[in-house]
Design a protein around this motif. Structure first.
Motif, PDB file in Angstrom:
ATOM      1  N   GLY A  48     176.101  58.933  50.346  1.00  0.00           N
ATOM      2  CA  GLY A  48     175.383  58.325  51.456  1.00  0.00           C
ATOM      3  C   GLY A  48     175.710  58.892  52.823  1.00  0.00           C
ATOM      4  O   GLY A  48     175.109  58.481  53.821  1.00  0.00           O
ATOM      5  N   ARG A  49     176.623  59.876  52.883  1.00  0.00           N
ATOM      6  CA  ARG A  49     177.016  60.466  54.166  1.00  0.00           C
ATOM      7  C   ARG A  49     176.425  61.870  54.304  1.00  0.00           C
ATOM      8  O   ARG A  49     176.380  62.642  53.345  1.00  0.00           O
ATOM      9  CB  ARG A  49     178.541  60.549  54.297  1.00  0.00           C
ATOM     10  CG  ARG A  49     179.252  59.226  54.292  1.00  0.00           C
ATOM     11  CD  ARG A  49     178.864  58.353  55.487  1.00  0.00           C
ATOM     12  NE  ARG A  49     179.122  59.019  56.753  1.00  0.00           N
ATOM     13  CZ  ARG A  49     180.335  59.073  57.346  1.00  0.00           C
ATOM     14  NH1 ARG A  49     181.394  58.504  56.765  1.00  0.00           N
ATOM     15  NH2 ARG A  49     180.477  59.674  58.516  1.00  0.00           N
TER      16      ARG A  49
ATOM     17  N   GLY B  83     183.726  63.244  63.688  1.00  0.00           N
ATOM     18  CA  GLY B  83     185.020  63.907  63.620  1.00  0.00           C
ATOM     19  C   GLY B  83     185.725  63.795  62.287  1.00  0.00           C
ATOM     20  O   GLY B  83     186.935  64.035  62.193  1.00  0.00           O
ATOM     21  N   GLU B  84     184.986  63.470  61.220  1.00  0.00           N
ATOM     22  CA  GLU B  84     185.600  63.345  59.903  1.00  0.00           C
ATOM     23  C   GLU B  84     185.687  64.690  59.186  1.00  0.00           C
ATOM     24  O   GLU B  84     186.366  64.803  58.168  1.00  0.00           O
ATOM     25  CB  GLU B  84     184.833  62.321  59.071  1.00  0.00           C
ATOM     26  CG  GLU B  84     184.903  60.916  59.654  1.00  0.00           C
ATOM     27  CD  GLU B  84     184.111  59.910  58.839  1.00  0.00           C
ATOM     28  OE1 GLU B  84     184.276  59.882  57.605  1.00  0.00           O
ATOM     29  OE2 GLU B  84     183.331  59.142  59.447  1.00  0.00           O
ATOM     30  N   ILE B  85     184.968  65.685  59.663  1.00  0.00           N
ATOM     31  CA  ILE B  85     185.198  67.077  59.290  1.00  0.00           C
ATOM     32  C   ILE B  85     185.416  67.855  60.584  1.00  0.00           C
ATOM     33  O   ILE B  85     185.062  67.394  61.671  1.00  0.00           O
ATOM     34  CB  ILE B  85     184.037  67.678  58.458  1.00  0.00           C
ATOM     35  CG1 ILE B  85     182.700  67.559  59.191  1.00  0.00           C
ATOM     36  CG2 ILE B  85     183.977  67.034  57.083  1.00  0.00           C
ATOM     37  CD1 ILE B  85     181.528  68.222  58.446  1.00  0.00           C
ATOM     38  N   ASP B  86     186.014  69.023  60.444  1.00  0.00           N
ATOM     39  CA  ASP B  86     186.424  69.791  61.623  1.00  0.00           C
ATOM     40  C   ASP B  86     185.392  70.819  62.064  1.00  0.00           C
ATOM     41  O   ASP B  86     185.483  71.356  63.176  1.00  0.00           O
ATOM     42  CB  ASP B  86     187.745  70.502  61.328  1.00  0.00           C
ATOM     43  CG  ASP B  86     188.824  69.543  60.873  1.00  0.00           C
ATOM     44  OD1 ASP B  86     189.083  68.559  61.582  1.00  0.00           O
ATOM     45  OD2 ASP B  86     189.384  69.763  59.774  1.00  0.00           O
TER      46      ASP B  86
ATOM     47  N   ILE C   1     190.654  77.128  53.630  1.00  0.00           N
ATOM     48  CA  ILE C   1     189.817  76.055  54.157  1.00  0.00           C
ATOM     49  C   ILE C   1     189.474  75.088  53.039  1.00  0.00           C
ATOM     50  O   ILE C   1     189.282  75.502  51.887  1.00  0.00           O
ATOM     51  CB  ILE C   1     188.530  76.644  54.778  1.00  0.00           C
ATOM     52  CG1 ILE C   1     188.858  77.420  56.059  1.00  0.00           C
ATOM     53  CG2 ILE C   1     187.484  75.571  55.065  1.00  0.00           C
ATOM     54  CD1 ILE C   1     187.696  78.241  56.610  1.00  0.00           C
ATOM     55  N   THR C   2     189.397  73.807  53.355  1.00  0.00           N
ATOM     56  CA  THR C   2     188.831  72.829  52.419  1.00  0.00           C
ATOM     57  C   THR C   2     187.357  72.675  52.744  1.00  0.00           C
ATOM     58  O   THR C   2     186.995  72.343  53.879  1.00  0.00           O
ATOM     59  CB  THR C   2     189.539  71.463  52.543  1.00  0.00           C
ATOM     60  OG1 THR C   2     190.913  71.614  52.171  1.00  0.00           O
ATOM     61  CG2 THR C   2     188.871  70.429  51.633  1.00  0.00           C
ATOM     62  N   TRP C   3     186.505  72.935  51.745  1.00  0.00           N
ATOM     63  CA  TRP C   3     185.065  72.927  51.951  1.00  0.00           C
ATOM     64  C   TRP C   3     184.494  71.572  51.529  1.00  0.00           C
ATOM     65  O   TRP C   3     184.850  71.038  50.476  1.00  0.00           O
ATOM     66  CB  TRP C   3     184.413  74.057  51.147  1.00  0.00           C
ATOM     67  CG  TRP C   3     185.001  75.393  51.483  1.00  0.00           C
ATOM     68  CD1 TRP C   3     186.018  76.038  50.842  1.00  0.00           C
ATOM     69  CD2 TRP C   3     184.633  76.221  52.590  1.00  0.00           C
ATOM     70  NE1 TRP C   3     186.301  77.233  51.471  1.00  0.00           N
ATOM     71  CE2 TRP C   3     185.476  77.373  52.549  1.00  0.00           C
ATOM     72  CE3 TRP C   3     183.687  76.127  53.600  1.00  0.00           C
ATOM     73  CZ2 TRP C   3     185.388  78.395  53.477  1.00  0.00           C
ATOM     74  CZ3 TRP C   3     183.588  77.148  54.526  1.00  0.00           C
ATOM     75  CH2 TRP C   3     184.432  78.270  54.464  1.00  0.00           C
ATOM     76  N   VAL C   4     183.624  71.048  52.360  1.00  0.00           N
ATOM     77  CA  VAL C   4     182.995  69.756  52.089  1.00  0.00           C
ATOM     78  C   VAL C   4     181.495  69.998  51.957  1.00  0.00           C
ATOM     79  O   VAL C   4     180.842  70.405  52.921  1.00  0.00           O
ATOM     80  CB  VAL C   4     183.282  68.745  53.220  1.00  0.00           C
ATOM     81  CG1 VAL C   4     182.611  67.406  52.912  1.00  0.00           C
ATOM     82  CG2 VAL C   4     184.791  68.563  53.405  1.00  0.00           C
ATOM     83  N   ARG C   5     180.972  69.749  50.749  1.00  0.00           N
ATOM     84  CA  ARG C   5     179.559  70.051  50.496  1.00  0.00           C
ATOM     85  C   ARG C   5     178.713  68.790  50.528  1.00  0.00           C
ATOM     86  O   ARG C   5     179.081  67.758  49.950  1.00  0.00           O
ATOM     87  CB  ARG C   5     179.389  70.725  49.135  1.00  0.00           C
ATOM     88  CG  ARG C   5     178.034  71.413  48.994  1.00  0.00           C
ATOM     89  CD  ARG C   5     177.706  71.732  47.554  1.00  0.00           C
ATOM     90  NE  ARG C   5     177.395  70.537  46.783  1.00  0.00           N
ATOM     91  CZ  ARG C   5     176.229  69.893  46.840  1.00  0.00           C
ATOM     92  NH1 ARG C   5     175.269  70.323  47.647  1.00  0.00           N
ATOM     93  NH2 ARG C   5     176.020  68.822  46.114  1.00  0.00           N
ATOM     94  N   GLY C   6     177.584  68.879  51.234  1.00  0.00           N
ATOM     95  CA  GLY C   6     176.684  67.735  51.286  1.00  0.00           C
ATOM     96  C   GLY C   6     175.393  68.077  52.002  1.00  0.00           C
ATOM     97  O   GLY C   6     175.208  69.199  52.481  1.00  0.00           O
TER      98      GLY C   6
END
Length: 330
Positions: free
Chosen positions: A167-168, A177-180, A135-140
């Motif tokens: 800012g997101r 829908g920019e992450i799954d 998985i590609t993890w997106v942290r925020g």
């Protein structure tokens, strides 16, 4: 000997209420209670060591033990436990029809090392063969952009984590829908508002958690209670006094919950849910204590290390003040 005046930061849960209200006393202690959210307690404890006694993230605490930097020593009072099948959210328009379909997807997390996320990745790997490197993890930040990470990490080779765009928020990324998907202990507002394309991965998360428990016997631990190490070194009776008090407070909560004359929880079918929990897990279904939770502790520690969070393998008996790993009987 006069009582110690100590600060105690914990969540306002039914299992803590007899302590907070003074029905249960801590031997030798005059507590000053602060009822705070987990996020606030953890940030203030791990960044600034502000409290004498406090609820701690199990993951962050384990990481600090592995580094030898733990300013707190834990007792086996597990103030938060939860099956984390319910904390995995997906877009239903991204071709995700089963856990295995998460491979190759972009999944948001507020922090990689959150305890709920460790358990979610553990069950995905154990039960469905989905590894963290798949998985590609997106942290925020979930609802506020640019959330700081309270614990800095070096992840294993092959595990990819990207920052959310400046800012997101994770909520806006999932909503558009920019992450799954998203994994975390709290829901995102787009889910709460009923976004038609944001759903739980496990549509019947209770059934999935029940199946997992029947197979593994593991009821995931989220939070422990920590005591400032310098205090324990001066007053080695303090951890056992605390464990005794937290056990008594939990017992009071369970007794009240079982009183069906008037439900103590604002929820229907409480009696039936208690009966179901006892059938599945026994009468002590929300257990504290070291020995009777050893399998759950060891399962977590194994995954915590293999996920690259612990800097070395940590043994369960390193986590808790030695006296609290035993008990007495009459």
């Amino acid at each position: 000997m006069s009582n110690l005046s100590l600060s105690v930061a914990i969540g306002n849960y039914d299992r803590n209420r007899a302590l907070i209200d003074g029905e249960v006393q801590i031997d030798g202690v005059n507590p000053v209670f602060m009822k705070l959210s987990p996020e606030e307690i953890f940030f203030r404890a791990f960044r600034h060591q502000e409290f004498d006694i406090c609820e701690l993230s199990f993951s962050s605490y384990t990481l600090s033990v592995s580094r030898g930097t733990n300013d707190y020593i834990a007792i086996p009072a597990f103030l938060s436990r939860a099956f984390r099948h319910s904390c995995i959210y997906i877009r239903n328009d991204k071709g995700i029809n089963s856990p295995e379909d998460l491979k190759g997807k972009r999944i948001g997390v507020a922090e990689y090392q959150l305890t709920a996320n460790v358990w979610a990745r553990a069950l995905l790997e154990e039960e469905y063969g989905v590894c963290p490197s798949d998985i590609t993890w997106v942290r925020g930040g979930m609802e506020v952009a640019d959330r700081p990470e309270k614990v800095k990490l070096t992840l294993p080779k092959g595990v990819v984590m990207e920052p959310a765009a400046a800012g997101r928020t994770l909520n806006s990324l999932l909503e558009e829908g920019e992450i799954d998907g998203f994994i975390g202990p709290r829901t995102l507002s787009c889910f709460d508002k009923g976004h038609p394309n944001v759903v739980r991965l496990f549509s019947d998360s209770r059934a999935a958690g029940t199946k997992y428990y029947k197979k593994t016997g593991v009821f995931p631990i989220m939070h422990v209670v920590g005591v400032r190490r310098s205090l324990v070194e001066q007053h080695n009776w303090l951890p056992m006094a605390l464990l005794k008090a937290f056990e008594q407070s939990k017992a009071a909560a369970l007794a009240a919950l079982s009183d069906t004359s008037a439900t103590k929880v604002t929820l229907p079918f409480v009696e039936e849910q208690i009966e179901d929990a006892r059938k599945l897990m026994g009468n002590d279904y929300f257990s504290y204590g070291y020995k009777n939770n050893l399998k759950t502790l060891e399962t977590f520690l194994d995954h915590h290390y293999r996920q690259g969070l612990s800097e070395r393998p940590v043994k369960a008996d390193e986590l808790f003040w030695p006296a609290t790993q035993e008990g007495y009987s009459i």
